[in-house]
Design an enzyme around this catalytic site. Structure first.
Site, PDB file in Angstrom:
ATOM      1  N   HIS A   7       0.823  -1.205   0.000  1.00  0.00           N
ATOM      2  CA  HIS A   7       0.000   0.000   0.000  1.00  0.00           C
ATOM      3  C   HIS A   7       0.858   1.256   0.000  1.00  0.00           C
ATOM      4  O   HIS A   7       2.041   1.217   0.331  1.00  0.00           O
ATOM      5  CB  HIS A   7      -0.987   0.040   1.176  1.00  0.00           C
ATOM      6  CG  HIS A   7      -0.362   0.040   2.545  1.00  0.00           C
ATOM      7  ND1 HIS A   7      -0.113  -1.112   3.250  1.00  0.00           N
ATOM      8  CD2 HIS A   7       0.055   1.057   3.343  1.00  0.00           C
ATOM      9  CE1 HIS A   7       0.424  -0.804   4.422  1.00  0.00           C
ATOM     10  NE2 HIS A   7       0.542   0.513   4.505  1.00  0.00           N
ATOM     11  N   HIS A  80       3.860   7.121   3.827  1.00  0.00           N
ATOM     12  CA  HIS A  80       4.806   6.008   3.676  1.00  0.00           C
ATOM     13  C   HIS A  80       4.390   5.062   2.559  1.00  0.00           C
ATOM     14  O   HIS A  80       3.257   5.118   2.089  1.00  0.00           O
ATOM     15  CB  HIS A  80       4.995   5.231   4.991  1.00  0.00           C
ATOM     16  CG  HIS A  80       3.770   4.511   5.504  1.00  0.00           C
ATOM     17  ND1 HIS A  80       2.898   5.074   6.407  1.00  0.00           N
ATOM     18  CD2 HIS A  80       3.280   3.277   5.246  1.00  0.00           C
ATOM     19  CE1 HIS A  80       1.940   4.211   6.692  1.00  0.00           C
ATOM     20  NE2 HIS A  80       2.133   3.115   5.997  1.00  0.00           N
ATOM     21  N   GLU A 131       7.613   1.061   5.144  1.00  0.00           N
ATOM     22  CA  GLU A 131       7.053   0.027   6.009  1.00  0.00           C
ATOM     23  C   GLU A 131       7.283  -1.317   5.326  1.00  0.00           C
ATOM     24  O   GLU A 131       7.118  -1.437   4.114  1.00  0.00           O
ATOM     25  CB  GLU A 131       5.539   0.273   6.187  1.00  0.00           C
ATOM     26  CG  GLU A 131       4.845  -0.767   7.060  1.00  0.00           C
ATOM     27  CD  GLU A 131       3.337  -0.495   7.218  1.00  0.00           C
ATOM     28  OE1 GLU A 131       2.762   0.263   6.405  1.00  0.00           O
ATOM     29  OE2 GLU A 131       2.754  -1.057   8.155  1.00  0.00           O
TER      30      GLU A 131
END
Ligand code: CO
Length: 135
Positions: A7, A80, A131
């Protein structure tokens, strides 16, 4: 080590307005209901765009990790990117051995999808918070 893009997360000042923009203006077909994640300090909406997801993050609570970001970027911004890895502990050990900084105590936490995640220092990755999620 690096797998697919899971994502892209956008910090937004108004989750309802951002959700409406993605659903109604951009015409996203798969938009979740808002979810409160108090342990992460965010309200989140997931927009599934087929090959990846967009996560719309609004601060929740005073200690929200995105509050300072929104102070610097009042209209919102990319917060992020999240990449999948097969083995998060092996990925962490490889990154640390390579000199990259893992945020927090270095142990994976449970992310928004119930899977183990780690964050890497943005200064080590060209100004972008990264991440990693064990898929
Ligand atoms: Co994320």
């Amino acid at each position: 080590m690096l797998g697919r893009l899971n994502h892209v997360a956008l910090a937004v000042p108004d989750l309802a307005a951002a959700t409406a923009a993605y659903r109604d203006t951009l015409g996203a077909a798969q938009v979740s209901e808002p979810q409160a994640l108090p342990e992460h300090g965010v309200n989140v909406v997931f927009v599934d765009v087929g090959n990846t997801k967009i996560e719309l993050l609004e601060p929740l609570g005073e200690a929200s990790p995105i509050a300072a970001f929104l102070e610097k970027n009042p209209s919102g911004g990319m917060h992020h990117v999240c990449y999948e890895v097969d083995d998060i502990l092996a990925a962490r050990d490889h990154l640390k051995a390579s000199g990259a900084r893992v945020l927090g105590d270095g142990n994976p936490k449970t992310g928004a999808h119930g899977k183990p995640v780690l964050f890497l220092h943005p200064k080590d990755f060209f100004g972008t918070l990264v991440e990693l999620e064990q898929a």
